[in-house]
Design a protein around this motif. Structure first.
Motif, PDB file in Angstrom:
ATOM      1  N   THR A  81      17.480  52.957 -15.950  1.00  0.00           N
ATOM      2  CA  THR A  81      18.159  51.735 -16.382  1.00  0.00           C
ATOM      3  C   THR A  81      18.508  51.798 -17.874  1.00  0.00           C
ATOM      4  O   THR A  81      19.297  51.005 -18.356  1.00  0.00           O
ATOM      5  N   ALA A  82      17.939  52.765 -18.596  1.00  0.00           N
ATOM      6  CA  ALA A  82      18.236  52.926 -20.020  1.00  0.00           C
ATOM      7  C   ALA A  82      19.530  53.697 -20.256  1.00  0.00           C
ATOM      8  O   ALA A  82      20.009  53.760 -21.386  1.00  0.00           O
ATOM      9  N   TYR A  83      20.088  54.259 -19.221  1.00  0.00           N
ATOM     10  CA  TYR A  83      21.305  55.068 -19.360  1.00  0.00           C
ATOM     11  C   TYR A  83      22.485  54.150 -19.660  1.00  0.00           C
ATOM     12  O   TYR A  83      22.795  53.248 -18.890  1.00  0.00           O
ATOM     13  N   ALA A  84      23.139  54.372 -20.789  1.00  0.00           N
ATOM     14  CA  ALA A  84      24.267  53.534 -21.214  1.00  0.00           C
ATOM     15  C   ALA A  84      25.285  54.393 -21.947  1.00  0.00           C
ATOM     16  O   ALA A  84      25.309  54.428 -23.179  1.00  0.00           O
ATOM     17  N   PRO A  85      26.134  55.123 -21.209  1.00  0.00           N
ATOM     18  CA  PRO A  85      27.104  56.015 -21.849  1.00  0.00           C
ATOM     19  C   PRO A  85      28.062  55.258 -22.766  1.00  0.00           C
ATOM     20  O   PRO A  85      28.534  54.177 -22.420  1.00  0.00           O
ATOM     21  N   VAL A  86      28.325  55.847 -23.924  1.00  0.00           N
ATOM     22  CA  VAL A  86      29.307  55.298 -24.858  1.00  0.00           C
ATOM     23  C   VAL A  86      30.309  56.413 -25.131  1.00  0.00           C
ATOM     24  O   VAL A  86      29.948  57.468 -25.648  1.00  0.00           O
ATOM     25  N   LEU A  87      31.568  56.157 -24.782  1.00  0.00           N
ATOM     26  CA  LEU A  87      32.610  57.149 -24.960  1.00  0.00           C
ATOM     27  C   LEU A  87      33.307  56.993 -26.307  1.00  0.00           C
ATOM     28  O   LEU A  87      33.306  55.914 -26.892  1.00  0.00           O
ATOM     29  N   GLU A 132      38.533  59.308 -25.749  1.00  0.00           N
ATOM     30  CA  GLU A 132      38.189  59.402 -24.325  1.00  0.00           C
ATOM     31  C   GLU A 132      38.547  58.101 -23.606  1.00  0.00           C
ATOM     32  O   GLU A 132      39.115  58.132 -22.504  1.00  0.00           O
ATOM     33  N   LEU A 133      38.227  56.980 -24.244  1.00  0.00           N
ATOM     34  CA  LEU A 133      38.601  55.687 -23.666  1.00  0.00           C
ATOM     35  C   LEU A 133      40.118  55.581 -23.515  1.00  0.00           C
ATOM     36  O   LEU A 133      40.614  55.134 -22.471  1.00  0.00           O
ATOM     37  N   ALA A 134      40.849  56.014 -24.523  1.00  0.00           N
ATOM     38  CA  ALA A 134      42.312  55.957 -24.466  1.00  0.00           C
ATOM     39  C   ALA A 134      42.841  56.827 -23.326  1.00  0.00           C
ATOM     40  O   ALA A 134      43.747  56.416 -22.590  1.00  0.00           O
ATOM     41  N   ALA A 135      42.286  58.017 -23.157  1.00  0.00           N
ATOM     42  CA  ALA A 135      42.725  58.918 -22.088  1.00  0.00           C
ATOM     43  C   ALA A 135      42.464  58.323 -20.708  1.00  0.00           C
ATOM     44  O   ALA A 135      43.184  58.612 -19.750  1.00  0.00           O
ATOM     45  N   GLN A 186      36.674  49.636 -23.197  1.00  0.00           N
ATOM     46  CA  GLN A 186      35.235  49.737 -23.408  1.00  0.00           C
ATOM     47  C   GLN A 186      34.624  50.678 -22.382  1.00  0.00           C
ATOM     48  O   GLN A 186      35.094  50.757 -21.241  1.00  0.00           O
ATOM     49  N   SER A 187      33.539  51.325 -22.770  1.00  0.00           N
ATOM     50  CA  SER A 187      32.839  52.238 -21.868  1.00  0.00           C
ATOM     51  C   SER A 187      32.352  51.538 -20.601  1.00  0.00           C
ATOM     52  O   SER A 187      32.306  52.132 -19.527  1.00  0.00           O
ATOM     53  N   GLU A 188      32.024  50.259 -20.726  1.00  0.00           N
ATOM     54  CA  GLU A 188      31.476  49.497 -19.593  1.00  0.00           C
ATOM     55  C   GLU A 188      32.499  49.255 -18.486  1.00  0.00           C
ATOM     56  O   GLU A 188      32.128  48.884 -17.380  1.00  0.00           O
ATOM     57  N   GLU A 189      33.769  49.470 -18.750  1.00  0.00           N
ATOM     58  CA  GLU A 189      34.810  49.281 -17.731  1.00  0.00           C
ATOM     59  C   GLU A 189      34.848  50.422 -16.718  1.00  0.00           C
ATOM     60  O   GLU A 189      35.478  50.310 -15.677  1.00  0.00           O
ATOM     61  N   LEU A 190      34.186  51.521 -17.035  1.00  0.00           N
ATOM     62  CA  LEU A 190      34.292  52.743 -16.244  1.00  0.00           C
ATOM     63  C   LEU A 190      33.120  52.918 -15.292  1.00  0.00           C
ATOM     64  O   LEU A 190      32.050  52.355 -15.494  1.00  0.00           O
ATOM     65  N   ARG A 213      23.839  64.403 -19.752  1.00  0.00           N
ATOM     66  CA  ARG A 213      24.563  64.525 -21.022  1.00  0.00           C
ATOM     67  C   ARG A 213      26.078  64.576 -20.822  1.00  0.00           C
ATOM     68  O   ARG A 213      26.836  64.189 -21.701  1.00  0.00           O
ATOM     69  N   CYS A 214      26.521  65.075 -19.658  1.00  0.00           N
ATOM     70  CA  CYS A 214      27.955  65.286 -19.416  1.00  0.00           C
ATOM     71  C   CYS A 214      28.408  64.567 -18.144  1.00  0.00           C
ATOM     72  O   CYS A 214      28.757  65.202 -17.148  1.00  0.00           O
ATOM     73  N   PRO A 215      28.408  63.234 -18.162  1.00  0.00           N
ATOM     74  CA  PRO A 215      28.784  62.508 -16.952  1.00  0.00           C
ATOM     75  C   PRO A 215      30.281  62.588 -16.656  1.00  0.00           C
ATOM     76  O   PRO A 215      31.086  62.952 -17.523  1.00  0.00           O
ATOM     77  N   LEU A 216      30.619  62.235 -15.448  1.00  0.00           N
ATOM     78  CA  LEU A 216      32.009  62.027 -15.078  1.00  0.00           C
ATOM     79  C   LEU A 216      32.279  60.548 -15.275  1.00  0.00           C
ATOM     80  O   LEU A 216      31.547  59.704 -14.751  1.00  0.00           O
ATOM     81  N   ALA A 217      33.291  60.222 -16.051  1.00  0.00           N
ATOM     82  CA  ALA A 217      33.691  58.831 -16.292  1.00  0.00           C
ATOM     83  C   ALA A 217      34.995  58.614 -15.533  1.00  0.00           C
ATOM     84  O   ALA A 217      35.932  59.410 -15.660  1.00  0.00           O
ATOM     85  N   ILE A 218      35.046  57.543 -14.737  1.00  0.00           N
ATOM     86  CA  ILE A 218      36.210  57.286 -13.896  1.00  0.00           C
ATOM     87  C   ILE A 218      36.686  55.858 -14.076  1.00  0.00           C
ATOM     88  O   ILE A 218      35.888  54.916 -14.011  1.00  0.00           O
ATOM     89  N   ASN A 219      37.978  55.708 -14.286  1.00  0.00           N
ATOM     90  CA  ASN A 219      38.576  54.377 -14.325  1.00  0.00           C
ATOM     91  C   ASN A 219      38.806  53.966 -12.873  1.00  0.00           C
ATOM     92  O   ASN A 219      39.595  54.595 -12.163  1.00  0.00           O
ATOM     93  N   PRO A 220      38.119  52.919 -12.397  1.00  0.00           N
ATOM     94  CA  PRO A 220      38.245  52.533 -10.987  1.00  0.00           C
ATOM     95  C   PRO A 220      39.623  51.992 -10.624  1.00  0.00           C
ATOM     96  O   PRO A 220      40.005  52.024  -9.448  1.00  0.00           O
ATOM     97  N   ASP A 221      40.377  51.514 -11.602  1.00  0.00           N
ATOM     98  CA  ASP A 221      41.711  50.970 -11.323  1.00  0.00           C
ATOM     99  C   ASP A 221      42.768  52.062 -11.192  1.00  0.00           C
ATOM    100  O   ASP A 221      43.622  52.004 -10.309  1.00  0.00           O
TER     101      ASP A 221
END
Length: 149
Positions: A68-74, A78-81, A86-90, A110-118
């Motif tokens: 529950t402590a995991y909180a990725p910040v991009l 990276e957010l623009a791409a 915000q990181s929380e949107e992904l 350390r190297c998560p996959l970040a995905i825009n759900p929209d």
């Protein structure tokens, strides 16, 4: 459309189900189109299946089921791409290397996959947060008994 998969045989999918990684994944830059397929109805363990290469599939997990402590910040770029403010949107997934016994399996936090759900566009990122490693043993996490690879 149809594709062959590593774990599920031949399946049908729609264009809307595809995830696009414009730069590919680390070490697999030519692989850009994937399907996210759950291994069970529980929805905590997934196969990230390449559409181009049937034998290429990665095992993914939701990192928040592990900690529950995991909180990725991009980073801003990276957010623009990913067309996010915000990181929380992904949505985030981490790769799991399955080993025997299961507790010896490793998770790359350390190297998560970040995905825009929209947009269904994703990228693999390297977090600046040094408290997360590329090879955490599954047995390190409190919820080990609830999670299987």
């Amino acid at each position: 459309m149809k594709t062959k998969t590593k774990y599920f045989g031949e399946i049908e999918y729609t264009k809307e189900e595809l995830l696009t990684f414009q730069s590919g994944l680390f070490g697999f830059e030519d692989e850009q189109s994937f399907l996210l397929l759950p291994f069970s109805n529980e929805g905590t363990l997934f196969s990230l299946q390449s559409v181009k290469t049937p034998e290429l599939a990665f095992t993914l997990m939701h990192p928040f089921t592990l900690s529950t402590a995991y909180a990725p910040v991009l980073r801003e770029e990276e957010l623009a791409a990913l067309n996010a403010k915000q990181s929380e949107e992904l949505y985030y997934y981490v790769m799991c290397t399955v080993k025997e016994p299961v507790g010896e399996s490793t998770i790359n936090m350390r190297c998560p996959l970040a995905i825009n759900p929209d947009t269904r566009v994703g990228m693999q990122v390297i977090l600046d947060d040094e408290s997360w490693d590329m090879r955490h043993k599954l047995s390190e996490f409190e919820k080990q008994e609830e999670t299987t690879c």
